[in-house]
Design a protein around this motif. Structure first.
Motif, short mmCIF file in Angstrom:
data_model
loop_
_atom_site.label_atom_id
_atom_site.label_comp_id
_atom_site.label_asym_id
_atom_site.label_seq_id
_atom_site.Cartn_x
_atom_site.Cartn_y
_atom_site.Cartn_z
N GLY A 561 12.43 -6.09 -3.11
CA GLY A 561 13.68 -5.38 -2.81
C GLY A 561 14.93 -6.11 -3.27
N THR A 562 16.05 -5.38 -3.26
CA THR A 562 17.34 -6.01 -3.54
C THR A 562 18.23 -5.92 -2.31
OG1 THR A 562 18.22 -3.95 -4.40
CG2 THR A 562 17.29 -5.46 -6.01
N GLU A 563 19.22 -6.80 -2.22
CA GLU A 563 20.12 -6.84 -1.07
C GLU A 563 20.82 -5.49 -0.88
OE1 GLU A 563 20.82 -9.93 0.53
OE2 GLU A 563 22.59 -9.42 1.70
N SER A 564 20.68 -4.91 0.30
CA SER A 564 21.32 -3.64 0.64
C SER A 564 20.92 -2.47 -0.26
CB SER A 564 22.86 -3.77 0.63
OG SER A 564 23.26 -4.74 1.56
N GLY A 565 19.74 -2.57 -0.91
CA GLY A 565 19.30 -1.49 -1.79
C GLY A 565 20.32 -1.27 -2.89
N ARG A 566 20.80 -0.01 -3.01
CA ARG A 566 21.73 0.32 -4.11
C ARG A 566 23.19 0.08 -3.76
NH1 ARG A 566 18.94 4.62 -7.18
NH2 ARG A 566 17.39 3.35 -8.26
N ILE A 567 23.49 -0.38 -2.54
CA ILE A 567 24.91 -0.49 -2.17
C ILE A 567 25.32 -1.94 -1.89
CG2 ILE A 567 25.26 1.89 -1.41
CD1 ILE A 567 24.85 0.95 1.48
N GLY A 568 24.65 -2.86 -2.56
CA GLY A 568 24.94 -4.28 -2.39
C GLY A 568 26.40 -4.62 -2.68
N ASN A 569 27.03 -3.81 -3.56
CA ASN A 569 28.43 -4.04 -3.92
C ASN A 569 29.37 -3.91 -2.73
OD1 ASN A 569 27.68 -1.23 -4.03
ND2 ASN A 569 29.75 -0.84 -4.79
N LEU A 570 28.91 -3.27 -1.65
CA LEU A 570 29.78 -3.10 -0.48
C LEU A 570 29.80 -4.34 0.42
CD1 LEU A 570 28.98 0.59 0.60
CD2 LEU A 570 30.83 -0.24 -0.85
N ASN A 571 28.92 -5.33 0.14
CA ASN A 571 28.94 -6.55 0.94
C ASN A 571 30.15 -7.39 0.59
OD1 ASN A 571 26.51 -6.60 2.58
ND2 ASN A 571 25.37 -6.65 0.64
N PRO A 572 30.94 -7.78 1.59
CA PRO A 572 32.06 -8.69 1.28
C PRO A 572 31.50 -10.04 0.81
CG PRO A 572 31.97 -8.14 3.65
CD PRO A 572 30.81 -7.46 3.01
N GLN A 573 32.19 -10.65 -0.15
CA GLN A 573 31.71 -11.92 -0.70
C GLN A 573 32.61 -13.06 -0.24
OE1 GLN A 573 29.02 -12.30 -2.96
NE2 GLN A 573 28.57 -10.18 -2.39
N SER A 574 32.01 -14.16 0.20
CA SER A 574 32.79 -15.34 0.56
C SER A 574 33.33 -16.01 -0.71
CB SER A 574 31.90 -16.33 1.32
OG SER A 574 32.53 -17.57 1.38
N VAL A 575 34.57 -16.47 -0.65
CA VAL A 575 35.10 -17.15 -1.84
C VAL A 575 34.82 -18.65 -1.81
CG1 VAL A 575 36.95 -15.52 -2.39
CG2 VAL A 575 37.36 -17.31 -0.71
#
Ligand code: ADP
Ligand code: TPW
Ligand code: MG
Length: 579
Positions: A561-575
């Motif tokens: 699997g991939t993170e959050s399926g197809r909506i991984g882009n919605l995960n906030p990213q730490s800088v």
């Protein structure tokens, strides 16, 4: 009219027939064609459930109110009548409230009826049993909220709740039933007269002729037109009009997740396999019962092509939906049946077919994507990946197009949505607008109770965990539900490790190689463990044919699997650096 008892009148010796609040609630529901209650018993509504059953209603008792609530919401979606969820005060009410909010968010008609404690004590906050001001808490989460204090108001209260749930944009309604209401007695004749049969609960809402003309003018001028159907279109049950409109206009179409099957996904005009191309390159989009929310990238951004490159026509019953995210060039406000009929009439005899170049561009992209996918679906590897397993389930639904597919998870959801073709309207039930985990078992139960059809529930192992105890409910009522757990040992993947090296496992992983099939055996259902697509196909076929409650534990490669399926882009990213 249900008569509870006869009593001797001391003065006249006449025997007025009496009824009470319990029976008036039941009679009010039945009078309006509502024959099923989903709920959990307890003070003060245990007897209401018993009496409803005695009066011939179907009373489906769950193990947790949230799932009874999800069942009621889906019952509403499938039948256009409000599904009823019945809960006890405070904690039971709160457990049901998530589902009420979910129904409102998804535009499903549902009524959460909850028992509540003594008003006088609650309002003075004197600490009653399960004290809570439920009406106030429910209000912001539903379309309307009512409380009935007197038996003679039950007819009107239930009627208002029904009309509020199904008219206009459908949604959730809260109906507060204080404990003291239920045993209140009144004369049966007066009680009978106090009941209200709701006339025309969801009146047709005809679009204005000029809005239809405006929409058709824009559509006619399109070089690269596209129609998008959402679950509002599926809900509307205007299946014949929709098919006629699509086929007469020749327009390519996309179907949102729960609209899949409104027209068969294999329909020649379906652009499902060319989704990104048509979203990006279309110049006119006709939205039918689909909101421009996050699921459609709010109608803007890269996936929608150059800014200003599109005109949007929107058909919806809710006028406030128009211009919610971007300008709507042609709002058509009305119910979908009336709007599509008007658009269909307006096509006339000489409607031009969409430009051949556009249709060819879509076909080429479709062919390319379908060929790419076909190879992946045939994989018979061990352990299975998602594609191999879904290839098998795709065939199951192709062979049984009238079965209902319930689907939740992340990868399990996103990949199944793309891979499993649907052939009939309202056969795909999933996580809806919120992407909520835990809808599976409630939806599966309501789907078969309301339609009599068999259900295939395809569940991520995490998603299933939110509602898994309801497999006892499935076994108890002996429902034809086959649940398949895509067991990849966790949320998204089962391979994450604790970056600190400490003793706790990573937050996304579960017990390795769990055997969910054994849970099913505990309740007398059929449990099967499978490791290959062939085994999966055989186990699910047998379950669907037998109608026996079945749970198939499908072992999926934990790394697939991939993170959050197809909506991984919605995960906030730490800088400051990840993990
Ligand atoms: P999806 O998630 O499939 O894109 P949405 O839930 O976002 O669909 O949108 C459904 C829309 O359908 C809502 O805006 C709702 O107002 C609308 N709707 C629901 N029922 C009807 C109906 N009978 N006629 C017209 N519009 C409807
Ligand atoms: C009520 C957040 C989104 S998806 C998911 C969670 C917990 C589980 C994904 O794992 P699953 O699927 O089901 O095993 P797979 O195939 O990718 O491994 N709480 C609620 N709703 C949501 N959406 C979440 C948490 C979430
Ligand atoms: Mg999983």
């Amino acid at each position: 009219m249900t008569v509870v008892t006869k009593v001797e009148s001391p003065t006249t010796n006449a025997q007025p027939e009496l009824t009470d609040g319990f029976h008036l609630v039941i009679d009010a529901l039945k009078l309006n064609g509502i024959n099923t209650i989903y709920g959990v018993p307890g003070i003060p509504i245990t007897d209401l459930g018993r009496m409803a059953q005695a009066e011939g209603m179907r009373v489906i008792s769950f193990r947790h109110e949230q799932h009874a609530g999800y069942a009621a919401g889906i019952a509403g979606f499938l039948t256009k009548k409000p599904g009823i969820c019945l809960t006890v005060s405070a904690p039971g009410f709160l457990n049901g409230l998530t589902a009420l909010a979910n129904a409102t968010t998804n535009c499903f008609p549902m009524i959460l009826m909850s028992g509540s404690s003594e008003r006088e004590i609650v309002d003075l906050q004197q600490g009653d049993y399960e004290e809570m001001d439920q009406l106030a808490i429910a209000k912001p989460l539903c379309k309307a909220a009512f409380r009935i204090l007197h038996a003679e108001d039950i007819g009107i209260g239930v009627a208002r709740a029904i009309r509020a749930a199904v008219s206009g944009r459908p949604g959730g309604v809260y109906l507060d039933l204080p404990a003291k209401l239920l045993p209140q007695v009144m004369e049966a004749e007066a009680g009978g007269k106090s009941l209200v049969q709701v006339i025309d609960p969801a009146p047709a809402q005809i679009p204005s002729p000029s809005s239809v003309t405006r929409a058709l003018d824009i559509l006619k001028g399109a070089k690269r037109p596209l129609v998008i159907f959402g679950k509002g279109a599926a809900y509307a049950q205007a299946d014949d009009e929709i098919r006629a409109f699509v086929e007469k206009s020749g327009l390519p179409f996309l179907q949102m997740s729960m609209a899949k099957g409104l027209l068969p996904d294999v329909h020649p005009q379906s652009a499902g396999a060319a989704r990104s191309t048509v979203l990006k390159d279309s110049d006119v989009v006709l939205l039918v019962g689909a909101r421009l929310n996050w699921l459609l990238s709010h109608g803007k951004g890269k996936s929608w092509g150059e800014p200003g490159s599109k005109k949007i026509i929107q058909v919806d019953i809710e006028p406030k939906e128009m211009d919610s995210n971007v300008e709507i060039a042609a709002p058509v406000v009305g119910d979908i049946g009336s709007c599509i009929s008007a658009l269909l009439d307006g096509l006339g005899e000489n409607w031009p077919t969409p430009p051949a170049e556009w249709i060819e561009q879509i076909s080429a992209k479709k062919e390319q994507n379908i060929a790419k996918m076909a190879l992946r679906l045939k994989k018979n590897s061990v352990p299975m990946d998602f594609h191999g397993a879904l290839g098998a389930l795709r065939t199951i639904i192709k062979e049984r197009p009238d079965a209902i597919l319930v689907n939740e998870g992340a990868n399990t959801l996103d990949l199944a949505r793309g891979i499993i073709d649907m052939y009939q309207p309202r056969k795909r039930l999933d996580v809806g607008t919120w992407g909520v985990m835990g809808i599976g078992m409630g939806s599966a139960i309501a789907a078969t109770i309301e339609t009599g059809k068999p259900v295939l529930a395809v569940e991520g192992d995490s998603a299933f965990g939110f509602c898994g105890m309801e497999i006892e409910t499935i076994c108890r009522y002996n429902l034809p539900v086959c649940t398949v757990i895509f067991n990849n040992n966790g949320i998204y993947r089962g391979t994450d490790v604790n970056p600190s090296g400490g003793p706790d496992v990573a937050p996304t992983v579960f017990v390795k190689d769990a055997r969910y099939d054994k849970m099913m055996e505990a309740f007398g259902g059929v449990g099967v463990n499978v490791t290959t697509p062939d085994e999966l196909y055989r186990a699910v076929s047998a379950a669907m044919d037998s109608g026996k409650p079945t749970l198939v534990n499908a072992v999926i490669d934990a790394a697939a699997g991939t993170e959050s399926g197809r909506i991984g882009n919605l995960n906030p990213q730490s800088v400051v650096g990840k993990k």
